[in-house]
Enzyme design. Structure first.
Site, PDB file in Angstrom:
ATOM      1  N   TYR A 103       0.843  -1.196   0.000  1.00 32.11           N
ATOM      2  CA  TYR A 103       0.000   0.000   0.000  1.00 32.11           C
ATOM      3  C   TYR A 103       0.884   1.256   0.000  1.00 32.11           C
ATOM      4  O   TYR A 103       0.572   2.239  -0.664  1.00 32.11           O
ATOM      5  CB  TYR A 103      -0.932   0.011   1.216  1.00 32.11           C
ATOM      6  CG  TYR A 103      -1.980  -1.071   1.147  1.00 32.11           C
ATOM      7  CD1 TYR A 103      -3.131  -0.903   0.391  1.00 32.11           C
ATOM      8  CD2 TYR A 103      -1.818  -2.280   1.830  1.00 32.11           C
ATOM      9  CE1 TYR A 103      -4.098  -1.898   0.324  1.00 32.11           C
ATOM     10  CE2 TYR A 103      -2.774  -3.273   1.764  1.00 32.11           C
ATOM     11  CZ  TYR A 103      -3.913  -3.079   1.007  1.00 32.11           C
ATOM     12  OH  TYR A 103      -4.854  -4.062   0.932  1.00 32.11           O
ATOM     13  N   ASN A 126     -13.037  -0.610  -4.270  1.00 31.50           N
ATOM     14  CA  ASN A 126     -12.951  -1.037  -5.658  1.00 31.50           C
ATOM     15  C   ASN A 126     -14.231  -1.777  -6.071  1.00 31.50           C
ATOM     16  O   ASN A 126     -14.528  -2.833  -5.522  1.00 31.50           O
ATOM     17  CB  ASN A 126     -11.729  -1.946  -5.825  1.00 31.50           C
ATOM     18  CG  ASN A 126     -11.645  -2.609  -7.173  1.00 31.50           C
ATOM     19  OD1 ASN A 126     -12.334  -2.248  -8.110  1.00 31.50           O
ATOM     20  ND2 ASN A 126     -10.784  -3.598  -7.268  1.00 31.50           N
ATOM     21  N   CYS A 134      -6.896  -5.016  -7.189  1.00 26.08           N
ATOM     22  CA  CYS A 134      -6.489  -4.652  -5.833  1.00 26.08           C
ATOM     23  C   CYS A 134      -5.966  -5.866  -5.065  1.00 26.08           C
ATOM     24  O   CYS A 134      -5.312  -5.703  -4.038  1.00 26.08           O
ATOM     25  CB  CYS A 134      -7.618  -3.954  -5.087  1.00 26.08           C
ATOM     26  SG  CYS A 134      -9.110  -4.924  -4.925  1.00 26.08           S
ATOM     27  N   HIS A 135      -6.209  -7.085  -5.590  1.00 25.35           N
ATOM     28  CA  HIS A 135      -5.658  -8.281  -4.937  1.00 25.35           C
ATOM     29  C   HIS A 135      -4.135  -8.305  -5.012  1.00 25.35           C
ATOM     30  O   HIS A 135      -3.503  -9.040  -4.271  1.00 25.35           O
ATOM     31  CB  HIS A 135      -6.253  -9.555  -5.550  1.00 25.35           C
ATOM     32  CG  HIS A 135      -5.919  -9.769  -6.988  1.00 25.35           C
ATOM     33  ND1 HIS A 135      -6.605  -9.142  -8.010  1.00 25.35           N
ATOM     34  CD2 HIS A 135      -4.962 -10.534  -7.584  1.00 25.35           C
ATOM     35  CE1 HIS A 135      -6.099  -9.518  -9.164  1.00 25.35           C
ATOM     36  NE2 HIS A 135      -5.093 -10.361  -8.941  1.00 25.35           N
ATOM     37  N   GLU A 161      -2.148 -16.595 -10.560  1.00 28.25           N
ATOM     38  CA  GLU A 161      -1.250 -15.816 -11.406  1.00 28.25           C
ATOM     39  C   GLU A 161       0.161 -16.393 -11.381  1.00 28.25           C
ATOM     40  O   GLU A 161       0.815 -16.494 -12.406  1.00 28.25           O
ATOM     41  CB  GLU A 161      -1.246 -14.351 -10.988  1.00 28.25           C
ATOM     42  CG  GLU A 161      -2.545 -13.647 -11.330  1.00 28.25           C
ATOM     43  CD  GLU A 161      -2.584 -12.194 -10.910  1.00 28.25           C
ATOM     44  OE1 GLU A 161      -1.594 -11.687 -10.349  1.00 28.25           O
ATOM     45  OE2 GLU A 161      -3.609 -11.551 -11.160  1.00 28.25           O
TER      46      GLU A 161
END
Length: 168
Positions: A103, A126, A134-135, A161
């Site tokens: 962040y 979001n 945002c993950h 991912e």
């Protein structure tokens, strides 16, 4: 100003229940959860005139996007938010799949290094799960922080991912 013509569809993806809502301008909400009915109730609390969508193409494209990391979405986006939130969401969209930021790093990227809490708040607000990634934002120590759609889903998204070999 809320969208007046919002249509939504619900279905499932690899992360559970999925709700996709669109306005004439584009996708305005993508929500994840355990119960599609609860997702509809939450959407209708924000957009009381939202109605079911018989065209499931957007829902199917979003589900494929979520379930296949790296898949292009190819749909217009129309998230509603403050100018600050939109700035954060724009920066989130620039985080490559397979990459994570803290962040603090994200606040620095948008030129607001002292606004770490506001950045976290924008991430929490979001409206477009996964599409605005945002993950990919973690605590400064690299640990998972809260995620609007559940920390387990955040972990699963990051693992997908990584397994897909998507790296910055």
């Amino acid at each position: 100003m809320p969208h007046s013509d919002i249509r939504y569809a619900t279905g499932r993806c690899g992360l559970g229940a999925l709700l996709v809502a669109r306005s004439p301008e584009g996708l305005c909400a993508i929500s994840l959860g355990d119960d599609a009915g609860a997702l509809v109730v939450a959407l209708c609390a924000r957009h009381p005139h939202a109605r079911p969508d018989t065209d499931l193409a957007a829902l199917q494209r979003v589900a494929a996007f979520i379930d296949t990391p790296g898949e292009p979405l190819g749909l217009p986006l129309a998230p509603q938010g403050t100018p600050f939130q939109r700035r954060v969401w724009q920066a989130l969209g620039e985080i490559a799949a397979g990459e994570t930021l803290s962040y603090t790093d994200l606040a620095q990227r948008i030129g607001a290094p002292r606004a770490v809490r506001a950045v976290a708040g924008a991430c929490a607000a979001n409206p477009l799960a996964v599409v605005i990634p945002c993950h990919r934002v973690l605590r400064r120590d690299g640990k998972l922080a809260g995620y609007r759609w559940g920390e387990a889903r955040k972990r699963q998204l990051l693992e997908r991912e990584a397994q897909a070999g998507i790296n910055p």
